[in-house]
Design a protein around this motif. Structure first.
Motif, PDB file in Angstrom:
ATOM      1  N   ARG A  95       0.407  -1.108   0.214  1.00 32.02           N
ATOM      2  CA  ARG A  95       0.254   0.367   0.178  1.00 32.02           C
ATOM      3  C   ARG A  95       0.751   1.491   0.266  1.00 32.02           C
ATOM      4  N   CYS A  96      -0.001   2.363  -0.594  1.00 32.69           N
ATOM      5  CA  CYS A  96       1.163   3.881  -0.552  1.00 32.69           C
ATOM      6  C   CYS A  96       0.634   4.293   0.467  1.00 32.69           C
ATOM      7  N   LYS A  97       2.947   4.343   0.903  1.00 31.01           N
ATOM      8  CA  LYS A  97       2.888   4.973   2.285  1.00 31.01           C
ATOM      9  C   LYS A  97       2.512   6.354   3.031  1.00 31.01           C
ATOM     10  N   GLY A  98       1.514   6.725   1.346  1.00 32.84           N
ATOM     11  CA  GLY A  98       1.297   7.939   1.722  1.00 32.84           C
ATOM     12  C   GLY A  98      -0.046   8.325   2.586  1.00 32.84           C
ATOM     13  N   CYS A  99      -1.195   7.126   1.871  1.00 29.10           N
ATOM     14  CA  CYS A  99      -2.097   7.256   1.819  1.00 29.10           C
ATOM     15  C   CYS A  99      -2.802   6.239   2.327  1.00 29.10           C
ATOM     16  N   ASP A 100      -2.180   5.063   2.311  1.00 29.53           N
ATOM     17  CA  ASP A 100      -2.291   3.743   2.453  1.00 29.53           C
ATOM     18  C   ASP A 100      -3.245   2.368   0.780  1.00 29.53           C
ATOM     19  N   HIS A 150       3.386   7.831 -10.038  1.00 27.75           N
ATOM     20  CA  HIS A 150       2.452   7.383  -8.534  1.00 27.75           C
ATOM     21  C   HIS A 150       2.121   7.283  -8.245  1.00 27.75           C
ATOM     22  N   CYS A 151       0.868   7.656  -6.975  1.00 21.73           N
ATOM     23  CA  CYS A 151      -0.371   6.993  -6.381  1.00 21.73           C
ATOM     24  C   CYS A 151      -1.174   8.049  -7.212  1.00 21.73           C
ATOM     25  N   ARG A 152      -2.225   7.010  -7.240  1.00 15.37           N
ATOM     26  CA  ARG A 152      -3.594   8.016  -7.620  1.00 15.37           C
ATOM     27  C   ARG A 152      -4.380   9.653  -6.693  1.00 15.37           C
ATOM     28  N   ARG A 153      -4.313   8.519  -5.446  1.00 16.50           N
ATOM     29  CA  ARG A 153      -5.114   9.159  -4.787  1.00 16.50           C
ATOM     30  C   ARG A 153      -3.962  10.329  -4.003  1.00 16.50           C
ATOM     31  N   CYS A 154      -2.430  10.115  -3.575  1.00 11.27           N
ATOM     32  CA  CYS A 154      -1.753  11.542  -2.619  1.00 11.27           C
ATOM     33  C   CYS A 154      -1.097  11.931  -4.056  1.00 11.27           C
ATOM     34  N   GLY A 155      -0.625  11.304  -4.505  1.00 12.10           N
ATOM     35  CA  GLY A 155       0.036  12.383  -5.905  1.00 12.10           C
ATOM     36  C   GLY A 155       1.564  11.277  -5.337  1.00 12.10           C
TER      37      GLY A 155
HETATM   38 ZN   LIG Z   1      -0.932   7.276  -1.671  1.00 11.18          ZN
END
Ligand SMILES: [Zn+2]
Length: 182
Positions: A95-100, A150-155
């Motif tokens: 999972r993305c460490k920025g937004c899970d 990069h993450c679609r949800r938090c960039g």
């Molecule tokens: Zn993210």
């Protein structure tokens, strides 16, 4: 990669979204001058693309460790074999460490003895791509451009698409992901 490069990559990914929605003003200017669009005329501002998960710089710094911050938010690359995920082959999720947001699963993991974390593909609707300027990768000078992931949800920046052993793979900084074994 410097901060300005990662900033460019965010702009590039925004452009993909924005090209279908050129402003009336830009279109009018284009008609008046009868010249092809120059991207500098119509490039969207960074603020034009709004990720659904947003944090202030101070909040990101509070949420992430120092190296997580420079990788996820400034587009840096972790040192080779820095993250233990490069050799992680258990079943599980990443999972993305920025937004899970769920980004990868072990089904797509590829183990390569290169020191970064590789996947054949991501989960649907989980990542966006941008164009990144790469001056150094894996300790080798490679001036040119690369496709950034990069993450679609938090960039948050994960890594790049690389052509390795006749496959296009996601070459990812393990530091940008949280692994949970199944
Ligand atoms: Zn993210």
């Amino acid at each position: 990669m410097s901060t300005s490069f990662s900033r460019r990559s965010v702009l590039a990914s925004s452009l993909v979204v924005a090209t279908t929605g050129l402003t009336a003003k830009a279109a009018a200017q284009d008609l008046q001058t009868s010249q092809p669009n120059r991207s500098s005329d119509v490039a969207p501002k960074e603020a034009d693309f709004v990720y659904s998960y947003r944090r202030t710089q101070a909040q990101w710094r509070e949420q992430l460790s120092g190296i997580e911050y420079v990788i996820l938010r400034e587009g840096e690359t972790e040192p080779k074999k820095f993250s233990p995920l490069w050799e992680e082959m258990r079943e599980g999720t990443y999972r993305c460490k920025g937004c899970d947001l769920l980004i990868y699963t072990s089904d797509y993991k590829v183990k390569l003895n290169k020191g970064w974390t590789f996947f054949r593909q991501s989960e649907p609707d989980s990542v966006l791509m941008g164009i990144d300027l790469v001056t150094e990768y894996g300790g080798k000078e490679k001036n040119g451009s690369a496709i950034e992931v990069h993450c679609r949800r938090c960039g948050s920046h994960f890594g790049h698409m690389l052509y390795i052993k006749r496959e296009i793979l996601h070459c990812i900084n393990g530091t940008s992901l949280s692994f949970q074994a199944a």
